[in-house]
Write a protein that holds these residues in place. Structure first.
Motif, short mmCIF file in Angstrom:
data_model
loop_
_atom_site.label_atom_id
_atom_site.label_comp_id
_atom_site.label_asym_id
_atom_site.label_seq_id
_atom_site.Cartn_x
_atom_site.Cartn_y
_atom_site.Cartn_z
N ALA A 143 0.83 -1.21 0.00
CA ALA A 143 0.00 0.00 0.00
C ALA A 143 0.86 1.26 0.00
O ALA A 143 0.53 2.25 -0.66
N ARG A 144 1.97 1.21 0.72
CA ARG A 144 2.86 2.37 0.78
C ARG A 144 3.57 2.60 -0.56
O ARG A 144 3.70 3.74 -1.02
N PHE A 145 4.01 1.51 -1.20
CA PHE A 145 4.69 1.63 -2.49
C PHE A 145 3.73 2.02 -3.61
O PHE A 145 4.05 2.84 -4.46
N GLY A 146 2.55 1.39 -3.64
CA GLY A 146 1.69 1.46 -4.82
C GLY A 146 2.10 0.38 -5.81
O GLY A 146 3.23 -0.13 -5.78
N HIS A 147 1.18 0.01 -6.71
CA HIS A 147 1.42 -1.19 -7.51
C HIS A 147 2.60 -1.04 -8.46
O HIS A 147 3.39 -1.98 -8.64
N GLN A 148 2.79 0.12 -9.08
CA GLN A 148 3.90 0.27 -10.02
C GLN A 148 5.25 0.31 -9.31
O GLN A 148 6.21 -0.34 -9.73
N ALA A 149 5.33 1.07 -8.23
CA ALA A 149 6.60 1.16 -7.49
C ALA A 149 6.96 -0.18 -6.87
O ALA A 149 8.15 -0.55 -6.81
#
Length: 559
Positions: free
Chosen positions: A263-269
């Motif tokens: 959740a902190r990164f996000g799917h692309q990161a």
């Protein structure tokens, strides 16, 4: 400068206490010599201290829930001699013993190991057993045969022996197709097979999801890769576990799951971080990966609802599905099912996430005879995925964390509704999940109707009860169930009846699924139309009456 907080006590224990206990040495020590910290680390061998002092639960690792009849007979024999003759099926397709005694733990471990069964890493801050859809290997919708991928991940030495100090538990799922049967949205990592044509040849690859998890604060998985060549599945799985080790919060356990990291990164990161780690590990062909176009997936609905016998993709063979009452099966019953699997099938049984079991590869010519034997023995086969097919935890009878008596409420719901076939048939598919505490072992967040244990404050103390949630979903983009009302345990049945009556009255076209209905009308409407002024038996008196019963059960436990 932000102050750097210290490690939690458990994190310190994980550094200072070797989790690979010699349970023969443990047997030689008085129970009073064991520290709370040591007992807490038993989890790395799949062992928890029960609510009853001096007794232990042991969970087995069963990859994808599939076990041979011969192994099940061994497990049943162990349960008979050491665990009061009882077994429990978990929502991660495993089996649990209860009421094991400290001095017998090493004997149980050795006897299991002799037939290739382990409890290692069945609990603790480790990679747990791999789960899958219950029709893996036999489903007409399955893309290829995913069993080899399940076994490869589950037996990976890095996960079993090296990555044993994560910040929290790590759960992996391998589905057989894109449908929601595999529960891919609620796992740390989920693999979903797909196909595309490459140079005129149909090639199987995988879609990859990460960041799902329930517990007190639920998250649904994000879609990370839309295409992964099969040769990269293990490398990505390993890289995600490494990200969990590197980035997991070790100061606050509620923030230690992979779901928080994703959740902190996000799917692309997160996808790029996976690729970065694999590049460091010299993994080849990373240019063949395709990052998903968006984080939110679209999961097709489950293709089965209600079938007690499912035709397999193998010609003239079927899988026979059996409902197990509140996940509990005696050693005698386990041996009987193993024997039936040998006589009628391929000597294999699979445990399901709904805490039921299935006998596979039964010739169609033998199905009727097997069904007759099963139903004559008193097992329910009608109502899979409908109201009678309830998922429930062990509750206050065995669990240190539970605050509500889930088994008792389960029995009340079953007694009230399960035999009214016309009623639940009219309702249609309905997933009810009952949890005795907020930790969601019984997965109430994804249920059509989910119950979570709570305490209701009274003038003279508190009364056990449940928070009722509705509208959970694992298909489409998924949906976390929403809170409707808190009720005492005595009100569970009448409130559930009111909810179902409202649904039958208000649903669209007589066919709208309950979960769709609940999300459409909203919890505010449901709450406003419930009559909470109920005249029901005082549950506190019932609990007082049961105190002597529970005390007698413990007293009669095998020495």
């Amino acid at each position: 400068m932000i102050e750097k907080r210290g490690l939690s006590q458990l994190e310190q224990d994980k550094l200072n206490i070797d989790p690979d206990f010699d349970f023969k040495d443990i047997a030689a020590k008085p129970f009073s010599d064991l520290t709370t910290n040591q007992i807490g680390m038993f989890k790395w061998t799949g062992i928890y201290h029960q609510l009853q002092p001096g007794y232990f639960m042991m969970r087995l690792r069963i990859a994808g829930g599939l076990i041979t009849a011969a192994k099940l007979k061994v497990v049943a024999d162990i349960a008979e001699r050491y665990g009061q003759g009882e077994l429990c099926i978990t929502t991660r397709q495993c089996l649990q013993f209860h009421f094991l005694q400290k001095d017998d733990l090493h004997l149980v471990i050795d006897e299991l190991a002799a037939v290739g069964i382990t409890s290692k890493n069945a609990c603790g801050d480790v990679v747990r057993n791999v789960t899958s859809c219950p029709l893996q290997g036999v489903c007409k919708h399955e893309i290829g045969d995913v069993r080899s991928v399940i076994e490869t991940i589950d037996a990976d030495k890095e996960f079993l022996d090296e990555q044993r100090n994560l910040s929290r538990k790590h759960k992996i799922n391998v589905s057989g197709c894109g449908a929601a049967c595999g529960l891919q949205l609620i796992n740390c990592q989920s693999w979903v097979p797909c196909e595309r044509e490459i140079k005129g040849i149909a090639v199987r690859g995988w879609q990859y999801f990460a960041g799902g998890g329930l517990g007190r604060n639920p998250y649904l998985a994000q879609w990370i890769f839309s295409w992964v060549p099969e040769k990269l599945v293990t490398a990505i799985t390993s890289a995600a576990v490494e990200i969990h080790r590197l980035h997991g919060d070790r100061t606050t356990r509620s923030l230690g799951r992979l779901k928080i990291i994703v959740a902190r990164f996000g799917h692309q990161a997160f996808a790029l971080e996976l690729i970065r780690i694999m590049r460091e590990r010299k993994v080849a062909d990373l240019d063949e990966l395709e990052i998903a176009p968006q984080a939110t997936p679209k999961i097709p609905p489950m293709p089965f609802a209600g079938e007690s016998v499912v035709p397999q993709r193998q010609e003239d063979l079927s899988t026979v599905r059996v409902m197990i009452r509140r996940s509990e099966i005696s050693a005698t019953e386990a041996i009987q099912f193993a024997t039936w699997a040998e006589q009628f099938g391929s000597a294999e049984i699979i445990f399901t996430a709904r805490q039921n079991l299935q006998i596979r590869n039964v010739p169609d010519t033998k199905v009727a005879e097997l069904v007759k034997l099963i139903t004559s023995a008193g097992y329910r086969m009608q109502g899979h995925d409908y109201l009678p097919d309830i998922v429930a935890c062990v509750g206050t009878t065995l669990c240190n964390l539970a605050v509500s008596d889930t088994p008792n409420s389960y029995r009340q719901v079953i007694d009230a509704f399960a035999d009214d076939v016309d009623f639940w048939s009219d309702i249609g598919p309905l997933r009810i999940h009952m949890n005795g505490c907020p930790n969601s072992c019984a997965q109430h967040w994804i249920a059509d109707i989910g119950l979570r244990g709570t305490r209701e404050m009274q003038k003279n103390g508190s009364e056990e009860g449940f928070s009722i949630f509705v509208g959970g979903a694992v298909e489409g983009s998924g949906h976390i169930a929403e809170h409707v009302v808190d009720v005492s345990s005595k009100a569970v049945v009448p409130i559930m009846k009111q909810l179902l009556d409202l649904y039958l009255k208000d649903r669209n076209n007589g066919a709208e699924h309950f979960g769709v209905y609940a999300r459409r009308v909203g919890v505010k409407y449901l709450r406003e139309n419930l009559d909470l002024d109920l005249d029901v038996t005082n549950v506190q008196q019932v609990n007082q009456d049961l105190t002597a019963v529970f005390a007698n059960v413990i007293k009669e436990a095998k020495p």
